[in-house]
Design an enzyme around this catalytic site. Structure first.
Site, PDB file in Angstrom:
ATOM      1  N   GLN A  96       1.373  33.080  34.285  1.00 19.24           N
ATOM      2  CA  GLN A  96      -0.052  32.979  33.967  1.00 19.24           C
ATOM      3  C   GLN A  96      -0.909  33.125  35.216  1.00 19.24           C
ATOM      4  O   GLN A  96      -0.405  33.143  36.340  1.00 19.24           O
ATOM      5  CB  GLN A  96      -0.329  31.636  33.306  1.00 19.24           C
ATOM      6  CG  GLN A  96       0.175  30.464  34.136  1.00 19.24           C
ATOM      7  CD  GLN A  96       0.029  29.128  33.416  1.00 19.24           C
ATOM      8  OE1 GLN A  96      -0.788  28.313  33.816  1.00 19.24           O
ATOM      9  NE2 GLN A  96       0.798  28.930  32.364  1.00 19.24           N
ATOM     10  N   HIS A  98      -5.168  32.007  36.584  1.00 19.05           N
ATOM     11  CA  HIS A  98      -6.412  31.312  36.253  1.00 19.05           C
ATOM     12  C   HIS A  98      -7.590  32.016  36.926  1.00 19.05           C
ATOM     13  O   HIS A  98      -7.441  32.577  38.011  1.00 19.05           O
ATOM     14  CB  HIS A  98      -6.376  29.867  36.734  1.00 19.05           C
ATOM     15  CG  HIS A  98      -5.179  29.113  36.259  1.00 19.05           C
ATOM     16  ND1 HIS A  98      -4.947  28.828  34.938  1.00 19.05           N
ATOM     17  CD2 HIS A  98      -4.131  28.594  36.939  1.00 19.05           C
ATOM     18  CE1 HIS A  98      -3.815  28.149  34.837  1.00 19.05           C
ATOM     19  NE2 HIS A  98      -3.293  27.998  36.021  1.00 19.05           N
ATOM     20  N   GLU A 116      -5.085  25.591  41.999  1.00 17.90           N
ATOM     21  CA  GLU A 116      -4.182  24.464  41.844  1.00 17.90           C
ATOM     22  C   GLU A 116      -3.208  24.404  43.002  1.00 17.90           C
ATOM     23  O   GLU A 116      -3.215  25.269  43.893  1.00 17.90           O
ATOM     24  CB  GLU A 116      -3.451  24.545  40.500  1.00 17.90           C
ATOM     25  CG  GLU A 116      -2.548  25.742  40.335  1.00 17.90           C
ATOM     26  CD  GLU A 116      -1.999  25.856  38.887  1.00 17.90           C
ATOM     27  OE1 GLU A 116      -2.806  25.898  37.941  1.00 17.90           O
ATOM     28  OE2 GLU A 116      -0.784  25.920  38.740  1.00 17.90           O
ATOM     29  N   HIS A 173       1.453  33.083  38.534  1.00 19.00           N
ATOM     30  CA  HIS A 173       2.373  31.992  38.854  1.00 19.00           C
ATOM     31  C   HIS A 173       2.999  31.375  37.611  1.00 19.00           C
ATOM     32  O   HIS A 173       2.461  31.482  36.508  1.00 19.00           O
ATOM     33  CB  HIS A 173       1.636  30.890  39.623  1.00 19.00           C
ATOM     34  CG  HIS A 173       0.589  30.206  38.794  1.00 19.00           C
ATOM     35  ND1 HIS A 173      -0.655  30.734  38.594  1.00 19.00           N
ATOM     36  CD2 HIS A 173       0.618  29.074  38.076  1.00 19.00           C
ATOM     37  CE1 HIS A 173      -1.348  29.942  37.808  1.00 19.00           C
ATOM     38  NE2 HIS A 173      -0.609  28.927  37.454  1.00 19.00           N
ATOM     39  N   ARG A 193      -2.438  33.879  29.891  1.00 19.76           N
ATOM     40  CA  ARG A 193      -0.983  34.025  29.842  1.00 19.76           C
ATOM     41  C   ARG A 193      -0.635  35.506  29.885  1.00 19.76           C
ATOM     42  O   ARG A 193      -1.182  36.305  29.127  1.00 19.76           O
ATOM     43  CB  ARG A 193      -0.477  33.372  28.558  1.00 19.76           C
ATOM     44  CG  ARG A 193       0.987  33.089  28.553  1.00 19.76           C
ATOM     45  CD  ARG A 193       1.415  32.345  27.276  1.00 19.76           C
ATOM     46  NE  ARG A 193       0.967  30.970  27.251  1.00 19.76           N
ATOM     47  CZ  ARG A 193       0.310  30.401  26.225  1.00 19.76           C
ATOM     48  NH1 ARG A 193       0.006  31.090  25.160  1.00 19.76           N
ATOM     49  NH2 ARG A 193      -0.036  29.145  26.299  1.00 19.76           N
TER      50      ARG A 193
END
Ligand code: ZN
Length: 322
Positions: A96, A98, A116, A173, A193
């Protein structure tokens, strides 16, 4: 009186999850496929609540809004900016990516982007993560996705306990099977995704949705890893390793082996105990702490002490989260 804010975890079932959150952390998991414990969260998809003290029973989102001075927060219209999770990847997560804040706000107003980071708590001997990709141009990236050339596209990295990865928005990632990780991230639940290993969800009998157009739009090409070099300082019975200091958050590993004294370095500090047990002292009061607990040391806690044998991951807001 100043006091820590202890928080209760919110547990999420995931098709790739397992039982490690019960066996390693003692959490009351809802099923044998539990993937995530949200341990510090103001996000509406799983908001943590305060246990004990003067704010008992309030959610972190409520305390954030009603008591902005505890966070040195000057903008009460914004949401709590950070989210800490523990993830049990019993199987591979989906690959996925972001978005950043700008793309997130344009496509889902009110959501933040998601940068993240992962601190690897445990890993099976051959465990790996998916991290980055091998395409040199956007055209090559799109083509490898369209042809499902996953072996060619995806980059994998072997992982060991104690490793740390900084995963900026736009990085392709996934955690691989057999990894237990503590994730410190922006408070966002926006995921695009790309590849789900062609799995079918047992509950729904369906494959989970992919979001290829968004993923192509937000993935950074080529992939350029930005891995910070950890640095460690020792003081008294404490050791503090800086894992990353970045625009949205700073993450540290703190170990104590006896009485150790700390002073405030940021508007507030989020702490999760990842090993051991001991005592936290704030404003003359002692609090027993042990593996699995999370708490926030708010802005009116100027100094605190730990005693015992503890390993903790702590984090503070970066300049873009303040
Ligand atoms: Zn992610």
């Amino acid at each position: 009186m100043s006091e820590p804010l202890f928080l209760t975890p919110v547990l999420h079932e995931k098709m790739w999850g397992g039982v490690a959150l019960r066996e390693d952390f003692g959490y009351d998991i809802p099923s044998e496929t539990t993937g995530e414990a949200w341990v510090v969260s103001g996000h509406p998809h799983g908001v943590t609540a305060v246990v004990g003290g003067q704010f008992a029973g309030q959610t972190l989102a409520e305390v954030w809004t009603k008591q902005p001075q505890l966070f040195e927060n000057h903008d009460t219209t914004r949401q709590y900016p950070l989210l800490v999770k523990i993830l049990d990847a019993h199987q591979d997560l989906s690959v996925q990516v972001h978005p950043d804040d700008t793309y997130a706000n344009a496509h889902q107003p009110g959501e933040l982007g998601k940068t993240e980071s992962w601190y690897i708590l445990d890993a099976k001997p051959d465990a790996k993560i998916y991290f980055g990709h091998n395409a040199m141009t956007h055209a090559a990236f799109d083509e490898m996705i369209d042809q499902q050339a996953w072996g060619e596209l995806l980059r994998t990295v072997p992982v060991k306990p104690g490793a740390f990865f900084y995963v900026p928005a736009g990085t392709l990632h996934a955690l691989g099977a057999g990894v237990l990780a503590l994730e410190t991230q922006q408070s966002s639940d926006l995921t695009y995704r790309v590849y789900d290993f062609d799995r079918v969800d047992h509950e729904t009998g369906q494959k989970r949705a992919l979001h290829l157009a968004d993923a192509k739009a937000v993935t950074r090409v080529p992939f350029e890893p930005e891995q910070p070099e950890p640095s460690t300082i020792n003081f008294g019975n404490a050791e503090k390793t800086t894992l990353v200091e970045a625009p949205y958050f700073n993450v540290y590993r703190v170990t104590v082996t006896g009485p150790a004294y700390f002073t405030k370095q940021a508007p507030y500090t989020q702490v999760t105990v990842v090993d051991g047990s001991g005592v936290l002292t704030v404003d003359g009061h002692d609090y027993d702490v042990q593996k699995g607990q999370s708490f926030i040391l708010p802005a009116n806690v100027e100094e605190w002490a730990f005693d015992g044998q503890l390993t903790m991951i702590s984090s503070t807001p970066g300049f873009l989260s303040r």
